[in-house]
Scaffold this motif. Structure first.
Motif, PDB file in Angstrom:
ATOM      1  N   UNK A 133       1.345 -26.965   8.302  1.00 38.89           N
ATOM      2  CA  UNK A 133       1.007 -28.278   7.392  1.00 38.89           C
ATOM      3  C   UNK A 133       1.790 -29.455   8.241  1.00 38.89           C
ATOM      4  N   UNK A 134       2.766 -29.044   8.775  1.00 33.79           N
ATOM      5  CA  UNK A 134       3.552 -30.396   9.519  1.00 33.79           C
ATOM      6  C   UNK A 134       2.502 -30.718  10.597  1.00 33.79           C
ATOM      7  N   UNK A 153      -0.159 -32.869   9.344  1.00 35.29           N
ATOM      8  CA  UNK A 153       0.623 -34.046   8.812  1.00 35.29           C
ATOM      9  C   UNK A 153       0.653 -34.959  10.314  1.00 35.29           C
ATOM     10  N   UNK A 197       7.745 -43.289   4.091  1.00 36.04           N
ATOM     11  CA  UNK A 197       7.029 -42.522   2.931  1.00 36.04           C
ATOM     12  C   UNK A 197       5.888 -43.123   2.535  1.00 36.04           C
ATOM     13  N   UNK A 254       8.792 -32.880  -7.395  1.00 36.33           N
ATOM     14  CA  UNK A 254       9.330 -33.012  -5.909  1.00 36.33           C
ATOM     15  C   UNK A 254      10.768 -33.977  -6.086  1.00 36.33           C
ATOM     16  N   UNK A 257      10.586 -23.792  -4.094  1.00 33.62           N
ATOM     17  CA  UNK A 257      10.355 -24.054  -2.737  1.00 33.62           C
ATOM     18  C   UNK A 257      11.555 -24.947  -2.208  1.00 33.62           C
ATOM     19  N   UNK A 306      10.566 -36.305   8.659  1.00 28.94           N
ATOM     20  CA  UNK A 306      10.916 -36.373   7.221  1.00 28.94           C
ATOM     21  C   UNK A 306       9.618 -36.361   6.391  1.00 28.94           C
ATOM     22  N   UNK A 307       8.583 -37.195   6.932  1.00 31.20           N
ATOM     23  CA  UNK A 307       7.063 -37.176   6.304  1.00 31.20           C
ATOM     24  C   UNK A 307       6.595 -35.947   6.110  1.00 31.20           C
ATOM     25  N   UNK A 308       6.708 -35.379   7.410  1.00 32.68           N
ATOM     26  CA  UNK A 308       6.156 -33.981   7.360  1.00 32.68           C
ATOM     27  C   UNK A 308       6.800 -32.749   6.397  1.00 32.68           C
ATOM     28  N   UNK A 309       7.933 -32.750   6.474  1.00 39.31           N
ATOM     29  CA  UNK A 309       8.819 -32.081   5.478  1.00 39.31           C
ATOM     30  C   UNK A 309       8.302 -32.188   4.022  1.00 39.31           C
ATOM     31  N   UNK A 310       8.211 -33.591   3.786  1.00 38.30           N
ATOM     32  CA  UNK A 310       7.683 -33.751   2.233  1.00 38.30           C
ATOM     33  C   UNK A 310       6.263 -33.296   2.150  1.00 38.30           C
ATOM     34  N   UNK A 311       5.466 -33.557   2.923  1.00 37.90           N
ATOM     35  CA  UNK A 311       4.023 -33.178   2.946  1.00 37.90           C
ATOM     36  C   UNK A 311       4.061 -31.616   2.905  1.00 37.90           C
ATOM     37  N   UNK A 312       4.815 -30.876   3.569  1.00 36.06           N
ATOM     38  CA  UNK A 312       4.635 -29.533   3.453  1.00 36.06           C
ATOM     39  C   UNK A 312       5.046 -28.809   2.162  1.00 36.06           C
ATOM     40  N   UNK A 313       6.429 -29.847   1.736  1.00 36.39           N
ATOM     41  CA  UNK A 313       6.780 -29.065   0.348  1.00 36.39           C
ATOM     42  C   UNK A 313       5.683 -29.587  -0.867  1.00 36.39           C
ATOM     43  N   UNK A 314       4.817 -30.691  -0.621  1.00 38.60           N
ATOM     44  CA  UNK A 314       4.081 -31.014  -1.668  1.00 38.60           C
ATOM     45  C   UNK A 314       2.845 -30.099  -1.638  1.00 38.60           C
ATOM     46  N   UNK A 315       2.507 -29.724  -0.270  1.00 42.19           N
ATOM     47  CA  UNK A 315       1.494 -28.647  -0.178  1.00 42.19           C
ATOM     48  C   UNK A 315       1.683 -27.536  -0.940  1.00 42.19           C
ATOM     49  N   UNK A 316       2.874 -26.870  -0.403  1.00 44.86           N
ATOM     50  CA  UNK A 316       3.194 -25.632  -1.128  1.00 44.86           C
ATOM     51  C   UNK A 316       3.359 -25.627  -2.674  1.00 44.86           C
ATOM     52  N   UNK A 317       3.892 -26.632  -3.272  1.00 43.61           N
ATOM     53  CA  UNK A 317       4.124 -26.662  -4.571  1.00 43.61           C
ATOM     54  C   UNK A 317       2.828 -26.768  -5.385  1.00 43.61           C
ATOM     55  N   UNK A 318       1.913 -27.793  -4.565  1.00 46.42           N
ATOM     56  CA  UNK A 318       0.236 -27.795  -5.357  1.00 46.42           C
ATOM     57  C   UNK A 318      -0.417 -26.254  -4.914  1.00 46.42           C
ATOM     58  N   UNK A 366       0.655 -23.952  -7.780  1.00 50.22           N
ATOM     59  CA  UNK A 366       0.317 -24.465  -9.078  1.00 50.22           C
ATOM     60  C   UNK A 366      -1.310 -23.957  -9.246  1.00 50.22           C
ATOM     61  N   UNK A 391      -1.884 -20.060 -10.147  1.00 51.12           N
ATOM     62  CA  UNK A 391      -1.495 -19.931 -11.508  1.00 51.12           C
ATOM     63  C   UNK A 391      -2.521 -19.768 -12.452  1.00 51.12           C
TER      64      UNK A 391
END
Lengths: 208, 208
Positions: free
Chosen positions: A8-9, A12, A101, A144, A184, B190-202, B205, B208
């Motif tokens: 994913x990174x 990005x 961001x 988030x 996460x 930093x952007x990559x870290x956040x985008x990775x979080x968002x991807x895995x959270x989505x 979801x 489920x």
């Protein structure tokens, strides 16, 4: 093949490179171009895309516009992504104002701090009392959170975030957060990163 | 067994926990205590220490003072570690003032920026013109640099750092730097870290 964080990174990074190529007027792009931009092998670029069912034309490469749309779709960039920050110290304040961001559609909705003198309800990004964080997250359905509080407060803030519906946390406090299965946590340990660099620089000096 | 980055970041966490335990009056500590603090298995704590020839007493654990000294020695903390920062934007300025670094003996010697209006030679940490970075690094024998400039400038700044004697770089620009064998680059995207979080959270979801 499963999707992991590094994949994913890389996506990005490809997205970042694609935006620049588009600005330069590129219509087509080849895996070699994206590989150079992301510092990886071109076979890995093709592998990453194939995981998500994106295939290029061997001769013609990928169409830039189409690729940007697909990558944005994978990264959930077609919705604005709202995040909250806990802690308006140096790191929290910097992230609040971080142009990187916003450029990527990541919107810091609000920052929370326990120090009442930092409260600023009317700033471009409101800074609110930490007591109001729970209700804010619930009401705005934020998923988030970024933790930039001192390490002694980190675990308490994390518990509040999780109980309010946060599903992903970027943690800048140099402590480990006891997490649950469906939450996460990504850690950015700035002191640890620097100490690791220093260790390996010193180690390579000794070897010479 | 070889030392890797994760091992050093764990040592940094153990050190952090040890300082707190010492402040609480602890004389002895067990691998289980440090495992809890770092969020790892206690067998891994013992393994990490054994790599560096540190052995505890099975019944009595480790002596806190002795362990702190040994870990500091491994991490090169018995010398003050000087670093320079390129870029006095939001992230660079936050790191310049970041109390977490100073607490750990990491000293930001100077910050460099291409914008003359940011120059401040008399601040607690001087902000100097980017043109003077090369000489400064050479004269002060700095070996660690942090890159917080916009991504278009990152590779140029990196080249100047390397040619001046920098051996380790912490890079916050979301681009890959073409590096050489004896230079260590760690990326904090930093952007990559956040985008990775968002991807895995989505992604979770959707499951489920």
């Amino acid at each position: 093949m499963t999707v992991n964080k590094n994949c994913i990174i890389r996506l990005s990074k490809y997205k970042n490179a694609l935006a620049k190529l588009k600005a330069l007027g590129f219509v087509k792009v080849f895996s070699d171009n994206l590989a150079d931009a992301a510092g990886v092998a071109s076979s890995l670029v093709r592998k990453d895309f194939s995981i998500f069912g994106i295939t290029g034309n061997k001769k013609g490469g990928y169409l830039v516009d189409e690729l940007i749309e697909k990558v944005n779709d994978i990264l959930g960039k077609n919705d604005i992504q709202k995040v909250v920050i806990a802690g308006a110290g140096n790191i929290g304040s910097a992230l609040m104002k971080y142009a990187g961001f916003e450029k990527e559609g990541l919107k810091v909705s609000a920052v929370f701090d326990s120090d009442p003198s930092k409260t600023d309800k009317n700033g471009p990004v409101p800074i609110l009392p930490i007591d109001s964080m729970k209700d804010y997250i619930k009401q705005n359905k934020i998923r988030i959170g970024i933790i930039c509080v001192p390490d002694v407060s980190a675990s308490g803030v994390f518990d509040i975030m999780v109980s309010s519906g946060i599903k992903g946390v970027l943690n800048f406090a140099p402590v480990s957060l006891k997490t649950q299965e469906d939450i996460i946590v990504e850690n950015v340990n700035l002191v640890g990163e620097l100490e690791s660099l220093i260790y390996f620089v010193n180690a390579s000096k000794k070897m010479k």
